[in-house]
Write an enzyme that holds these catalytic residues in place. Structure first.
Site, mmCIF file in Angstrom:
data_model
loop_
_atom_site.group_PDB
_atom_site.id
_atom_site.type_symbol
_atom_site.label_atom_id
_atom_site.label_comp_id
_atom_site.label_asym_id
_atom_site.label_seq_id
_atom_site.Cartn_x
_atom_site.Cartn_y
_atom_site.Cartn_z
ATOM 1 N N ASP A 166 0.833 -1.199 0.000
ATOM 2 C CA ASP A 166 0.000 0.000 0.000
ATOM 3 C C ASP A 166 0.872 1.255 0.000
ATOM 4 O O ASP A 166 1.488 1.602 0.999
ATOM 5 C CB ASP A 166 -0.934 -0.006 1.215
ATOM 6 C CG ASP A 166 -2.011 1.062 1.104
ATOM 7 O OD1 ASP A 166 -1.773 2.090 0.430
ATOM 8 O OD2 ASP A 166 -3.090 0.878 1.692
ATOM 9 N N ASP A 187 -1.343 5.542 -6.763
ATOM 10 C CA ASP A 187 -1.820 4.689 -5.682
ATOM 11 C C ASP A 187 -1.891 3.245 -6.146
ATOM 12 O O ASP A 187 -2.399 2.962 -7.231
ATOM 13 C CB ASP A 187 -3.199 5.175 -5.214
ATOM 14 C CG ASP A 187 -3.716 4.364 -4.038
ATOM 15 O OD1 ASP A 187 -2.913 4.046 -3.144
ATOM 16 O OD2 ASP A 187 -4.915 4.029 -4.023
#
Ligand code: NAG
Ligand code: NAG
Ligand code: NAG
Length: 447
Positions: free
Chosen positions: A124, A325
């Protein structure tokens, strides 16, 4: 009203994803053996592919079900990222029970403790925290939590330690020997004990790695086996391993159709591409974990589409701008940017083919069409995306859709998010010391 519209938008997007991949749902082929990790390179797997290493622990009922959920989750992920961009920003939670942290999109293998306990950690890039569900955790969605009692090298982090100050909402009750902390988002919350233990990734060992040993989770907040926070903040994996890896990593994310651990996460400066196109990283002091870049425009074919400069401009105060992202699946653009891109794509495909919507994707064709190339323009770098990064195809019939969307309806988000579908099968280099992000084509999808 805004809330109701958002939920409606999410569910149609979910429907779209089911339709688009329904043909692949049954293709649970024989799964190839997982290759070993070596050196400072970890194999990366999509968390919910046909051979998901999370297996039955994945929340999704099926492959198609996963994609449906993923598309829906993107909307709440976007709101989460957007809320991160400005401290204290108020927004309406988009759906109940969601979403402090995401269920993972991509996972790597790691080993924690002595003797080592195996974990699958979500990659992440927009999170600093390392959350690991621990034994006895109330509400953690895992059947194989980390057991601190079985590790000889486990230590709780004491109150008053420098790490404790860095944790979100640290708490040290009068009698507490160790540092606790908590996080809440919408109607989800997490409570953890700040802890240290030996973390092994690929061939490397990180001693006294600081992580949150999850003790309580409500809502659907907790990741199934934990999170590898690759954000830039002070407690992230990247910051903690700065001496080993020099705050540098790259990944190649495999397609969501990939069967095995065919992608890679390469840690450190060694083995990174030397010749690669790069763009400067922008730092937002209000949200240090996000990887902001300066996207200056989008080209469809040879034409740069016309968008107001303000829709792309970086503004640390409002959080506006563009981030990369790994946890969002389909790129989301603020409305003026998305509409300009979409209109030019439609114009290039031509009026001969009828455009249709499939749930939340609004530029679909049910005949074979020639999609124009899309180029993302960054300060100093152009990335021309091949069709596999732009278009989602049915595996049956001929329907295909532009695999990007505007920010969720009824929510005034300011972030453009370049998501995993648009990054897959590229080597994406995060070179924090030199303040740059690089992109190069690389095939890492195995079918
Ligand atoms: C993944 O599976 C494919 C097909 O079995 C195989 O060719 C490939 O080597 C595997 N990937 C890795 C990284 O081993
Ligand atoms: C394709 O789209 C056209 C126009 O919307 C529609 O008339 C036709 O029924 C569609 N065909 C299929 C196979 O869905
Ligand atoms: C983004 O790039 C443009 C074009 O190079 C430049 O004019 C602008 O100042 C850059 N913005 C930031 C925040 O660096």
């Amino acid at each position: 009203m805004a809330l109701r519209m958002s939920i409606a938008a999410m569910s149609v997007l979910a429907v779209a994803a089911v339709l688009v991949v329904a043909g692949t749902a049954a293709a649970a082929a024989s799964c190839p053996a997982t290759p070993p990790d070596a050196g400072a390179t970890l194999q990366v797997s999509h968390a919910f592919g046909p051979c998901s290493p999370l297996g039955a622990e994945s929340a999704a009922p099926s492959w198609a079900g996963f994609l449906a959920e993923q598309a829906a989750r993107d909307a709440s992920r976007l709101l989460y990222l957007d809320s991160l961009a400005v401290k204290g920003r108020a927004y309406a939670p988009i759906a109940s029970g969601r979403q402090l942290l995401q269920t993972p999109t991509y996972v790597v293998r790691a080993r924690l403790g002595t003797p080592a306990q195996q974990l699958l950690l979500a990659v992440d890039t927009s999170n600093d925290a390392a959350w690991i569900p621990c034994s006895g955790c109330a509400g953690c969605p895992t059947s194989s939590p980390f057991n601190p009692a079985a590790s000889a090298s486990y230590r709780p982090v004491p109150c008053g330690s420098p790490q404790c100050v860095l944790a979100p909402n640290p708490s040290c009750s009068p009698n507490a020997k160790s540092c606790g902390f908590s996080l809440s988002y919408a109607d989800s919350s997490l409570q953890a004990a700040l802890s240290q233990d030996t973390l092994a990734v690929a061939g490397d060992v990180v001693k006294a790695y600081t992580f949150g040993c999850l003790q309580r989770a409500t809502g659907t907040a907790a990741p199934p086996q934990g999170l590898l926070g690759l954000g830039r903040g002070p407690l992230s994996f990247l910051s903690q391993t700065k001496d080993m890896y020099g705050a540098t990593f790259s990944y190649c994310l495999p397609s969501f159709k990939s069967l095995n651990f065919s992608g890679t996460l390469r840690l450190g400066r060694n083995g990174q591409p030397r010749r690669i196109k790069t763009t400067p990283l922008l730092a937002n002091p209000h949200r240090s974990s996000l990887y902001y870049v300066n996207m200056t425009g989008i080209r469809v074919g040879k034409k740069v589409v016309s968008v107001p400069a303000s829709a792309l401009a970086f503004d640390p105060a409002t959080g506006a701008g563009t981030v990369l992202d790994s946890g969002t699946m389909f790129t989301r653009l603020v409305a003026p940017v998305y509409l300009a891109l979409r209109d030019e794509v439609r114009r290039r495909v031509g009026a001969a083919a009828a455009v249709s919507s499939l749930g939340g994707f609004d530029t679909c064709y049910n005949t074979t069409v020639a999609w124009p190339p899309v180029t993302l323009l960054f300060d100093g770098m152009q990335v021309t995306l091949p069709e596999e990064n732009v278009v989602i195809h049915t595996t049956y019939g001929t329907t295909s859709c532009l695999a990007m969307a505007a920010a969720p309806d009824g929510v005034n988000t300011v972030l453009n998010v370049i998501a995993s579908m648009q990054q897959q099968n590229h080597r994406v280099l995060f070179d924090v010391p030199n303040g740059r992000v690089g992109f190069a084509r690389e095939s890492c999808t195995a079918a």
